[in-house]
Design a protein around this motif. Structure first.
Motif, mmCIF file in Angstrom:
data_model
loop_
_atom_site.group_PDB
_atom_site.id
_atom_site.type_symbol
_atom_site.label_atom_id
_atom_site.label_comp_id
_atom_site.label_asym_id
_atom_site.label_seq_id
_atom_site.Cartn_x
_atom_site.Cartn_y
_atom_site.Cartn_z
ATOM 1 N N VAL A 111 0.758 -0.876 -0.040
ATOM 2 C CA VAL A 111 0.058 -0.049 0.015
ATOM 3 C C VAL A 111 1.143 1.291 0.175
ATOM 4 C CG1 VAL A 111 -2.072 -1.248 0.988
ATOM 5 C CG2 VAL A 111 -0.174 0.425 2.662
ATOM 6 N N SER A 112 0.942 2.333 -0.479
ATOM 7 C CA SER A 112 1.175 3.523 -0.380
ATOM 8 C C SER A 112 0.892 4.630 0.894
ATOM 9 C CB SER A 112 0.295 4.724 -1.701
ATOM 10 O OG SER A 112 -1.119 4.679 -1.349
ATOM 11 N N SER A 113 0.414 3.903 2.002
ATOM 12 C CA SER A 113 0.366 4.951 3.033
ATOM 13 C C SER A 113 -0.646 4.086 4.206
ATOM 14 C CB SER A 113 -0.328 6.095 2.753
ATOM 15 O OG SER A 113 -1.825 5.747 2.585
ATOM 16 N N VAL A 114 -0.583 4.978 5.273
ATOM 17 C CA VAL A 114 -0.703 4.373 6.723
ATOM 18 C C VAL A 114 -1.851 4.197 6.606
ATOM 19 C CG1 VAL A 114 -0.495 5.920 8.182
ATOM 20 C CG2 VAL A 114 -0.248 3.503 9.122
ATOM 21 N N ARG A 115 -2.714 5.317 6.426
ATOM 22 C CA ARG A 115 -4.075 5.650 6.024
ATOM 23 C C ARG A 115 -4.733 4.611 5.833
ATOM 24 N NH1 ARG A 115 -7.470 9.277 6.907
ATOM 25 N NH2 ARG A 115 -9.693 9.418 6.613
ATOM 26 N N VAL A 116 -4.313 4.335 4.046
ATOM 27 C CA VAL A 116 -5.034 3.008 3.600
ATOM 28 C C VAL A 116 -4.528 1.827 3.582
ATOM 29 C CG1 VAL A 116 -4.386 1.905 1.085
ATOM 30 C CG2 VAL A 116 -4.620 4.284 1.783
ATOM 31 N N ALA A 117 -3.668 0.998 4.724
ATOM 32 C CA ALA A 117 -3.479 0.025 5.137
ATOM 33 C C ALA A 117 -4.187 0.056 6.850
ATOM 34 C CB ALA A 117 -2.100 0.298 6.289
ATOM 35 N N GLU A 118 -5.002 1.230 7.075
ATOM 36 C CA GLU A 118 -5.530 0.856 8.707
ATOM 37 C C GLU A 118 -7.174 0.859 7.790
ATOM 38 O OE1 GLU A 118 -5.220 1.259 11.517
ATOM 39 O OE2 GLU A 118 -3.390 1.921 11.925
ATOM 40 N N ALA A 119 -7.435 1.356 6.762
ATOM 41 C CA ALA A 119 -8.934 1.508 6.384
ATOM 42 C C ALA A 119 -8.428 -0.018 5.244
ATOM 43 C CB ALA A 119 -9.004 1.802 4.885
ATOM 44 N N LEU A 120 -7.423 -0.885 5.413
ATOM 45 C CA LEU A 120 -7.509 -2.292 5.002
ATOM 46 C C LEU A 120 -8.483 -3.155 5.964
ATOM 47 C CD1 LEU A 120 -5.043 -2.570 1.813
ATOM 48 C CD2 LEU A 120 -7.891 -2.225 1.772
ATOM 49 N N MET A 147 -11.221 6.961 11.937
ATOM 50 C CA MET A 147 -12.722 6.533 12.526
ATOM 51 C C MET A 147 -13.162 7.923 12.494
ATOM 52 S SD MET A 147 -12.448 3.088 13.899
ATOM 53 C CE MET A 147 -12.269 2.604 12.341
ATOM 54 N N THR A 148 -12.928 9.041 13.392
ATOM 55 C CA THR A 148 -14.094 9.976 12.729
ATOM 56 C C THR A 148 -14.323 10.399 11.480
ATOM 57 O OG1 THR A 148 -11.809 11.022 14.145
ATOM 58 C CG2 THR A 148 -13.550 12.988 13.116
ATOM 59 N N SER A 149 -13.339 9.832 10.245
ATOM 60 C CA SER A 149 -13.641 10.106 8.942
ATOM 61 C C SER A 149 -15.144 8.846 8.742
ATOM 62 C CB SER A 149 -12.992 9.821 7.942
ATOM 63 O OG SER A 149 -13.321 9.799 6.280
ATOM 64 N N LEU A 150 -15.077 7.724 9.073
ATOM 65 C CA LEU A 150 -16.016 6.984 8.522
ATOM 66 C C LEU A 150 -17.400 7.369 9.856
ATOM 67 C CD1 LEU A 150 -14.001 3.546 8.601
ATOM 68 C CD2 LEU A 150 -15.389 4.390 6.952
ATOM 69 N N GLU A 151 -16.880 7.638 10.744
ATOM 70 C CA GLU A 151 -18.088 7.920 12.172
ATOM 71 C C GLU A 151 -19.169 9.060 10.836
ATOM 72 O OE1 GLU A 151 -18.614 6.557 15.053
ATOM 73 O OE2 GLU A 151 -20.495 7.278 14.760
ATOM 74 N N ALA A 152 -18.244 9.957 10.687
ATOM 75 C CA ALA A 152 -19.041 11.532 10.484
ATOM 76 C C ALA A 152 -19.154 11.310 8.267
ATOM 77 C CB ALA A 152 -17.844 12.370 10.865
ATOM 78 N N ASP A 153 -18.671 9.946 8.024
ATOM 79 C CA ASP A 153 -18.278 10.561 6.490
ATOM 80 C C ASP A 153 -18.518 11.542 5.966
ATOM 81 O OD1 ASP A 153 -20.124 7.949 5.547
ATOM 82 O OD2 ASP A 153 -22.072 9.411 6.332
ATOM 83 N N LEU A 154 -16.772 11.786 6.187
ATOM 84 C CA LEU A 154 -16.672 13.179 6.255
ATOM 85 C C LEU A 154 -15.813 12.851 5.040
ATOM 86 C CD1 LEU A 154 -14.041 14.445 9.052
ATOM 87 C CD2 LEU A 154 -15.959 15.330 8.769
ATOM 88 N N ASP A 155 -14.852 11.682 4.172
ATOM 89 C CA ASP A 155 -14.685 11.250 2.894
ATOM 90 C C ASP A 155 -13.429 12.546 2.641
ATOM 91 O OD1 ASP A 155 -15.030 10.320 0.543
ATOM 92 O OD2 ASP A 155 -15.863 11.727 -0.871
ATOM 93 N N ASN A 156 -12.535 12.470 3.341
ATOM 94 C CA ASN A 156 -11.126 13.476 3.163
ATOM 95 C C ASN A 156 -10.081 12.869 2.753
ATOM 96 O OD1 ASN A 156 -11.066 12.599 5.421
ATOM 97 N ND2 ASN A 156 -11.028 13.813 7.063
ATOM 98 N N CYS A 157 -10.157 11.519 2.742
ATOM 99 C CA CYS A 157 -8.435 11.694 2.293
ATOM 100 C C CYS A 157 -9.062 10.780 0.477
ATOM 101 C CB CYS A 157 -8.130 10.525 3.336
ATOM 102 S SG CYS A 157 -6.718 10.015 2.761
ATOM 103 N N TRP A 158 -8.305 11.069 0.032
ATOM 104 C CA TRP A 158 -8.258 10.791 -1.537
ATOM 105 C C TRP A 158 -7.804 9.131 -1.630
ATOM 106 C CZ3 TRP A 158 -4.844 8.547 -5.151
ATOM 107 C CH2 TRP A 158 -6.041 8.444 -6.509
ATOM 108 N N GLY A 159 -6.976 8.778 -1.026
ATOM 109 C CA GLY A 159 -5.734 7.501 -0.943
ATOM 110 C C GLY A 159 -7.114 6.197 -0.972
#
Length: 210
Positions: A111-120, A147-159
């Motif tokens: 994966v390209s970032s830790v955020r993508v890894a955590e999401a997976l 967790m904040t993004s998923l909880e609030a539907d923020l959709d703030n990370c393109w990756g």
């Protein structure tokens, strides 16, 4: 002698004893790490900061030890990412309402970032919940932004945008909550190839009160 041992055994089974022994373990661990940094890296650390770090880690460990609500499953999701070769270990650990480990998954991914890894990792928890037909789940991760993004539907990370949307889609028929907690350790063991294949049946000591 027998009375002393009996009284000691009863005390060790108490919640108070477990908290104190846990704190002692974290103090010893942080003292050992500080000693190593002093010898090998010539870093001199403040004793108060060592104590505060041990206290903080012990509190976090105790907070993550609670079992989920009755008739629900708690799924801890974790990822460990190595930026040098962009590999990550992802893992999920599921517990029933009695706190018993009932299922777990782990894998190595590119994966390209830790955020993508955590999401997976969270997605693998969602897949597990759907596959096992669990109707009430609590998904936990140590990535607060995710967790904040998923909880609030923020959709703030393109990756991780598509993965997060997939998580929500998978959980459409499940009652779920997202929570922020500290690490479990299985993901790092997976990335470094140190995780035994039978870890679900014989979990590492660090998962004892996940």
């Amino acid at each position: 002698m027998f009375n002393w041992w009996n009284d000691t055994s009863l005390w060790l089974d108490s919640v108070e004893a477990k908290d104190q022994v846990g704190l002692l373990a974290y103090i010893c661990w942080n003292l050992w790490n500080s000693r190593n940094r002093f010898i090998f890296e010539n870093k001199n650390e403040d004793p108060v900061s060592i104590w505060m770090k041990a206290m903080r880690e012990a509190i976090e460990f105790n907070q993550r030890g609670s079992a989920p609500a009755p008739n629900s499953v708690k799924i801890n999701c974790d990822a460990s990412w190595n930026p040098s070769n962009q590999t990550a270990g992802i893992a999920t650990v599921a517990r029933d309402s009695f706190g018993k480990i009932i299922q777990g998954l782990n894998a190595c991914v590119q994966v390209s970032s830790v955020r993508v890894a955590e999401a997976l990792a969270v997605r693998s928890g969602a897949v597990l919940a759907v596959h096992r037909q669990w109707s009430n789940v609590a998904l936990e991760s140590d990535n607060k932004e995710l967790m904040t993004s998923l909880e609030a539907d923020l959709d703030n990370c393109w990756g991780s945008k598509a993965i997060e949307a997939d998580i929500k889609s998978l959980l459409a028929s499940v009652n779920y909550v997202f929570s922020f907690i500290s690490k479990s350790g299985v993901a790092k063991m997976t990335r470094t190839l140190a995780c035994p294949f039978d870890w679900v049946l014989f979990p590492p000591a660090g998962l004892a009160r996940l």
